[in-house]
Design a protein around this motif. Structure first.
Motif, PDB file in Angstrom:
ATOM      1  N   GLU A 170       8.523   7.781  -0.420  1.00 24.86           N
ATOM      2  CA  GLU A 170       7.603   6.662  -0.614  1.00 24.86           C
ATOM      3  C   GLU A 170       8.077   5.769  -1.776  1.00 24.86           C
ATOM      4  O   GLU A 170       7.961   4.547  -1.716  1.00 24.86           O
ATOM      5  N   LEU A 171       8.605   6.391  -2.830  1.00 23.25           N
ATOM      6  CA  LEU A 171       9.163   5.604  -3.941  1.00 23.25           C
ATOM      7  C   LEU A 171      10.348   4.766  -3.454  1.00 23.25           C
ATOM      8  O   LEU A 171      10.493   3.599  -3.840  1.00 23.25           O
ATOM      9  N   LEU A 183       7.385   1.938 -11.295  1.00 23.69           N
ATOM     10  CA  LEU A 183       6.847   0.572 -11.172  1.00 23.69           C
ATOM     11  C   LEU A 183       7.458  -0.350 -12.232  1.00 23.69           C
ATOM     12  O   LEU A 183       7.775  -1.505 -11.955  1.00 23.69           O
ATOM     13  N   HIS A 184       7.649   0.184 -13.429  1.00 23.40           N
ATOM     14  CA  HIS A 184       8.249  -0.629 -14.491  1.00 23.40           C
ATOM     15  C   HIS A 184       9.690  -1.008 -14.164  1.00 23.40           C
ATOM     16  O   HIS A 184      10.122  -2.125 -14.453  1.00 23.40           O
ATOM     17  N   THR A 185      10.420  -0.097 -13.546  1.00 25.56           N
ATOM     18  CA  THR A 185      11.823  -0.414 -13.220  1.00 25.56           C
ATOM     19  C   THR A 185      11.914  -1.552 -12.205  1.00 25.56           C
ATOM     20  O   THR A 185      12.935  -2.233 -12.128  1.00 25.56           O
ATOM     21  N   LEU A 186      10.855  -1.758 -11.424  1.00 24.79           N
ATOM     22  CA  LEU A 186      10.883  -2.813 -10.402  1.00 24.79           C
ATOM     23  C   LEU A 186      10.678  -4.199 -11.023  1.00 24.79           C
ATOM     24  O   LEU A 186      10.958  -5.216 -10.383  1.00 24.79           O
ATOM     25  N   GLU A 187      10.164  -4.223 -12.250  1.00 25.24           N
ATOM     26  CA  GLU A 187      10.071  -5.430 -13.097  1.00 25.24           C
ATOM     27  C   GLU A 187       9.091  -6.499 -12.642  1.00 25.24           C
ATOM     28  O   GLU A 187       8.681  -7.334 -13.417  1.00 25.24           O
ATOM     29  N   GLY A 212       0.833  -1.196   0.000  1.00 24.20           N
ATOM     30  CA  GLY A 212       0.000   0.000   0.000  1.00 24.20           C
ATOM     31  C   GLY A 212       0.870   1.250   0.000  1.00 24.20           C
ATOM     32  O   GLY A 212       1.788   1.384   0.813  1.00 24.20           O
ATOM     33  N   ILE A 213       0.583   2.150  -0.942  1.00 25.35           N
ATOM     34  CA  ILE A 213       1.394   3.367  -1.112  1.00 25.35           C
ATOM     35  C   ILE A 213       0.580   4.605  -0.730  1.00 25.35           C
ATOM     36  O   ILE A 213      -0.601   4.724  -1.076  1.00 25.35           O
ATOM     37  N   ASP A 214       1.233   5.519  -0.047  1.00 25.19           N
ATOM     38  CA  ASP A 214       0.596   6.745   0.446  1.00 25.19           C
ATOM     39  C   ASP A 214       0.737   7.860  -0.602  1.00 25.19           C
ATOM     40  O   ASP A 214       1.855   8.235  -0.963  1.00 25.19           O
TER      41      ASP A 214
END
Ligand SMILES: [Fe+2]
Length: 234
Positions: free
Chosen positions: A114-115, A161-165, A97-99
């Motif tokens: 947060e990132l 999000l894409h960099t996290l794969e 969950g992201i704030d």
């Protein structure tokens, strides 16, 4: 607790949705609440929200929305079986969950901190697949007024999000309408409200005549995502 949105008592409408779930055969393992939890702006309203959701007998993951009061929400929604902007691993999946709450504005932003927290959690997890949930939309909804109060760094957030794969699905709230698209391999979902809905594509704020809703999301072991949007007719 009689807070209303356009003539609908939000707590009553939420109860109707919970009753629909309880009356059916489909059973969830977790509940995700993507913010804007209360309409009465008090700590007691969060306790009432807890009482309502406790009927599910599930762990409930919450993130704050622009209509929330994090100082009131966090203590109430951090007590088990509730979690606030938390992480959890279930099988092959990691939930985070992201704030995106920013005080004093209807729009939102995901801070650099947060990132960083998100990156660190994913790096630390053996999970093969990741689901992220946040209140504000990272993509335009094609609605002028709504797109002026989205996630101000939505593009950057999606790129992150894409960099996290391993991120397979991102769910958000805020927009009170259905959204289900794939962006560069990430499924992006918005679920209509458990109360009143907004009219898709509208230039100015407009209420839709759709009923309350919730979404069943099925996270499969192979990383695919199934499920169904459920409209709850009165
Ligand atoms: Fe919102």
């Amino acid at each position: 607790m009689h807070g209303e949105v356009r003539g609908t008592v939000t707590a009553d409408s939420l109860q109707t949705v919970l009753d629909h779930y309880s009356a059916g055969d489909w059973r969830a393992h977790r509940a995700l609440v993507t913010g804007d939890v209360i309409q009465d702006d008090t700590a007691e309203a969060y306790e009432r929200f807890r009482e309502l959701l406790l009927q599910l007998k599930l762990r409930v993951h919450c993130v704050p929305g622009n209509h929330d009061f994090p100082d009131l929400m966090r203590p109430v929604c951090s007590r088990p079986p509730f979690s606030y902007c938390a992480r959890e691993e279930i099988g092959n999946w990691l939930l985070i969950g992201i704030d995106s709450y920013v005080k004093g504005t209807a729009g939102g932003s995901v801070s650099a901190a947060e990132l960083d927290r998100l990156s660190a959690i994913v790096a630390d997890s053996p999970a093969k697949h990741v689901m992220v949930f946040v209140h504000h939309p990272p993509v335009p909804m094609g609605s002028v007024w709504l797109d002026s109060v989205g996630l101000d760094n939505g593009k950057e957030f999606l790129e992150h999000l894409h960099t996290l794969e391993r991120v397979r699905v991102l769910a958000f709230g805020h927009v009170h309408q259905d959204y289900d698209e794939i962006h560069d391999g990430i499924r992006i979902l918005a679920t209509p409200s458990t109360c009143r809905q907004f009219k898709p594509g509208s230039t100015r704020f407009a209420v839709d005549d759709k009923p309350p809703a919730y979404r069943r999301i099925e996270l499969n072991a192979d990383g695919s995502v199934g499920g169904e949007l459920i409209w709850v007719e009165p």
